[in-house]
Design a protein around this motif. Structure first.
Motif, PDB file in Angstrom:
ATOM      1  N   PHE A  74       0.621  -1.272   0.060  1.00 50.01           N
ATOM      2  CA  PHE A  74       0.102  -0.587   0.219  1.00 50.01           C
ATOM      3  C   PHE A  74       0.443   1.455  -0.139  1.00 50.01           C
ATOM      4  CE2 PHE A  74      -1.877  -3.254   2.237  1.00 50.01           C
ATOM      5  CZ  PHE A  74      -3.247  -3.386   1.427  1.00 50.01           C
ATOM      6  N   TYR A  75       0.146   2.583  -0.335  1.00 52.09           N
ATOM      7  CA  TYR A  75       1.075   3.785  -0.723  1.00 52.09           C
ATOM      8  C   TYR A  75      -0.037   4.733   0.537  1.00 52.09           C
ATOM      9  CZ  TYR A  75      -1.597   4.772  -4.261  1.00 52.09           C
ATOM     10  OH  TYR A  75      -2.882   5.422  -5.176  1.00 52.09           O
ATOM     11  N   LEU A  76       0.319   5.681   0.872  1.00 53.72           N
ATOM     12  CA  LEU A  76      -0.058   6.298   2.273  1.00 53.72           C
ATOM     13  C   LEU A  76      -0.017   7.677   1.567  1.00 53.72           C
ATOM     14  CD1 LEU A  76      -1.950   6.832   4.547  1.00 53.72           C
ATOM     15  CD2 LEU A  76       0.069   6.977   5.748  1.00 53.72           C
ATOM     16  N   LYS A  77      -0.297   8.741   0.785  1.00 51.00           N
ATOM     17  CA  LYS A  77       0.297   9.837   0.877  1.00 51.00           C
ATOM     18  C   LYS A  77       0.247  10.737   1.302  1.00 51.00           C
ATOM     19  CE  LYS A  77      -2.199  10.153  -3.752  1.00 51.00           C
ATOM     20  NZ  LYS A  77      -2.589  10.815  -4.933  1.00 51.00           N
ATOM     21  N   LYS A  78       1.165  12.173   1.639  1.00 54.29           N
ATOM     22  CA  LYS A  78       0.564  13.147   1.993  1.00 54.29           C
ATOM     23  C   LYS A  78      -0.283  13.874   2.464  1.00 54.29           C
ATOM     24  CE  LYS A  78       5.397  13.440   1.839  1.00 54.29           C
ATOM     25  NZ  LYS A  78       6.919  14.761   1.012  1.00 54.29           N
ATOM     26  N   ASN A  79      -1.219  14.150   4.406  1.00 54.35           N
ATOM     27  CA  ASN A  79      -2.001  14.519   4.904  1.00 54.35           C
ATOM     28  C   ASN A  79      -3.390  13.938   4.258  1.00 54.35           C
ATOM     29  OD1 ASN A  79      -0.951  16.637   5.290  1.00 54.35           O
ATOM     30  ND2 ASN A  79      -0.933  17.178   3.028  1.00 54.35           N
ATOM     31  N   GLU A  80      -2.802  12.415   4.016  1.00 53.83           N
ATOM     32  CA  GLU A  80      -4.360  11.164   4.103  1.00 53.83           C
ATOM     33  C   GLU A  80      -4.092  10.349   5.351  1.00 53.83           C
ATOM     34  OE1 GLU A  80      -5.749   9.602   0.669  1.00 53.83           O
ATOM     35  OE2 GLU A  80      -5.708  11.858   0.044  1.00 53.83           O
ATOM     36  N   THR A  81      -5.292   9.812   5.448  1.00 57.73           N
ATOM     37  CA  THR A  81      -5.081   8.768   6.829  1.00 57.73           C
ATOM     38  C   THR A  81      -5.448   7.411   6.252  1.00 57.73           C
ATOM     39  OG1 THR A  81      -7.048   9.124   7.128  1.00 57.73           O
ATOM     40  CG2 THR A  81      -6.143  10.759   8.339  1.00 57.73           C
ATOM     41  N   MET A  82      -5.616   6.831   5.619  1.00 54.93           N
ATOM     42  CA  MET A  82      -5.928   5.562   4.897  1.00 54.93           C
ATOM     43  C   MET A  82      -5.091   5.475   3.426  1.00 54.93           C
ATOM     44  SD  MET A  82      -8.646   3.943   6.239  1.00 54.93           S
ATOM     45  CE  MET A  82      -9.494   4.282   7.539  1.00 54.93           C
ATOM     46  N   PRO A  83      -4.304   4.052   3.774  1.00 56.89           N
ATOM     47  CA  PRO A  83      -3.713   4.067   2.684  1.00 56.89           C
ATOM     48  C   PRO A  83      -4.664   3.256   1.911  1.00 56.89           C
ATOM     49  CG  PRO A  83      -2.862   2.412   4.500  1.00 56.89           C
ATOM     50  CD  PRO A  83      -3.779   3.543   5.355  1.00 56.89           C
TER      51      PRO A  83
END
Length: 158
Positions: A74-83
């Protein structure tokens, strides 16, 4: 670098990661990740500066009557909470082991180490990665169970 074990072969170069593995019903799956200015996997294009971290888990999958482990990245974008799921692969015909002792874990770790070093993006292993899709499935299950309980209570009263 080549990673190979029974059904799965992964080739890692400075500009590409290629994977081929035999999956359920003897279906061969092939994919590539291009490691250029942006990361590209099929139709997913990631800008490295927008990624906070990569996460991966090892999921148990039933294959021909036995369990095997599948790596899900998975990847998690900056300023996001869900991968968000990026890619997955499976090294089948392994004995069931602890997640961190599987070839799927070892190969995912090597892939993410390569990506991490090239783009300076951290990665980590989690026993369970919470995603919007999993959260939605859990909510549907909870609603179903509540309806089932309500029907049970109503039918007992009649």
């Amino acid at each position: 670098m080549t990673l190979s074990h029974k059904n799965c072969q992964i080739e890692i170069t400075s500009d590409k990661i290629e994977c081929e593995y035999l999956y359920l019903a003897n279906k061969t799956i092939r994919w590539e990740i291009f490691l250029n200015e942006k990361l590209q996997f099929q139709k997913i294009i990631l800008v490295p500066e927008e990624i906070a971290e990569f996460q991966f888990e090892i999921a148990d999958v039933s294959h021909k009557g036995f369990l095997t482990q599948e790596a899900v990245i998975f990847y998690l974008k900056k300023n996001e909470t869900m991968p968000i799921e990026f890619f997955r692969f499976c090294v089948i015909e392994e004995e069931t082991k602890l997640s961190s002792q599987t070839k799927s874990y070892e190969f995912a770790n090597e892939i993410l180490k390569t990506i991490s070093q090239k783009y300076n993006i951290p990665f980590l292993f989690k026993y369970y990665v919470e995603t919007k899709k999993k959260e939605k499935n859990l909510n549907v299950l909870l609603i179903f169970l509540m309806i089932l309980l309500l029907v049970f209570i109503l039918t007992r009263g009649l």
